[in-house]
Design a protein around this motif. Sequence first.
Motif, PDB file in Angstrom:
ATOM      1  N   TRP A 105      -9.202  -4.890   9.181  1.00  0.00           N
ATOM      2  CA  TRP A 105      -8.469  -5.921   8.459  1.00  0.00           C
ATOM      3  C   TRP A 105      -9.245  -7.233   8.394  1.00  0.00           C
ATOM      4  O   TRP A 105      -9.159  -7.991   7.421  1.00  0.00           O
ATOM      5  N   LYS A 128      -4.027 -10.534   5.836  1.00  0.00           N
ATOM      6  CA  LYS A 128      -5.098  -9.554   5.694  1.00  0.00           C
ATOM      7  C   LYS A 128      -4.660  -8.183   6.216  1.00  0.00           C
ATOM      8  O   LYS A 128      -5.062  -7.146   5.683  1.00  0.00           O
ATOM      9  N   GLN A 129      -3.844  -8.176   7.244  1.00  0.00           N
ATOM     10  CA  GLN A 129      -3.323  -6.899   7.741  1.00  0.00           C
ATOM     11  C   GLN A 129      -2.377  -6.262   6.731  1.00  0.00           C
ATOM     12  O   GLN A 129      -2.054  -5.080   6.855  1.00  0.00           O
ATOM     13  N   THR A 131      -3.077  -5.374   3.966  1.00  0.00           N
ATOM     14  CA  THR A 131      -3.833  -4.452   3.122  1.00  0.00           C
ATOM     15  C   THR A 131      -3.298  -3.044   3.396  1.00  0.00           C
ATOM     16  O   THR A 131      -3.947  -2.202   4.031  1.00  0.00           O
TER      17      THR A 131
END
Length: 371
Positions: A105, A128-129, A131
């Motif tokens: 991530w 970002k996690q 994703t």
Amino acid sequence: MSLEDFRSSRPLTLGVELELQLVSLSDFDLTHASSDMLEVLERGRFPGNVVPEITESMIEISTSVHDSHAPLLAQLRLIRDALTRAGDRLNVGVCGGGTHPFQQWSERRIFPKPRFNEVSTLYGYLAKQFTIFGQHIHVGCENGDQAMRLLHSLGRFVPHFITLSASSPFVQRHDTLFSSARLNSVFAFPLSGRAPFTLSWQEFADTYFARMERTGVVKSMKDFYWDIRPKPEFGTIELRVCDTPLTVELAGALAAYLQVLCAMLQEGAEPEPEETDYLVYNYNRFQACRFGLDGTLVHPRSYATLGLREDIEATLARAHPVAKDLKAGDALDYLRQVLKQDNDASFLRRVRDNAGSMEGVVDAALRRFRA
């Protein structure tokens, strides 16, 4: 600013959104290719709609509005073919799956869009996690009251969609032992879970939403990451618990199943929803995420324990007459095959065992999407 009025839609119309992975064909890791993909796709006529998602390793496609399963599936296939052709020009693979099996991530980049930058600033590393990759299904409603009633009536069936679509067993090269690990990432957000209980759109808009807006916590319905949420600007309810399936055929079948269930609920197939139905909601949701088709449910009214696979089989059988009327029989037959063969998460685990690598898992997902 008050919440906008609920736009009336033709009841039971369908639309699908899919968040898709962009993969480098050299190492099978996620790649920052959304800008290039969007540029290539804009050069021709795309058979749906395509937009960026929060990080540059993903895109989201959406269909137009459909009345039945067959034209929806036909459009999903055209979209798939357009995406794979564009990817071939860029040496980028496109696939489904709720998580990428080994991406890190911390290597993701936020797509340069004001809303995404705001989310990143507010939620930090969670952005970002995020994703992760899901399927969203929209069903048209005549008015807001109908939308709220359907939304809460569907809570009983949310585990069906989680387990039938589950395709996220791996995270950062580890088997999570979950059938759908993706929803654990969604649950980290404070405005996730379930919608507050009310069967009145006016009460929802004027009381709940208005108060939340005054707190400064939310600005629009986009700020809620609920499992099912109303979309007043579309005149729909939006089911958000599904992992992105590995095939557009399964995506289309899941959409048709939701359409059939909504028709059954409108015909009174289940009792009027009550807030106490949610007593077992999180437990049932967990069972579906963790154990997939081998999970169990607690019925919200009788408190009887049910096997998830058996409950889906019984519901599909009960839905047959309505499915026939809605021309959704083929879709439900497809889901019966899923029950026999197991879900995408189990397929990916079998590939891992046979291929011996997570790269092999991604390769199989790419091939399955392209098929």
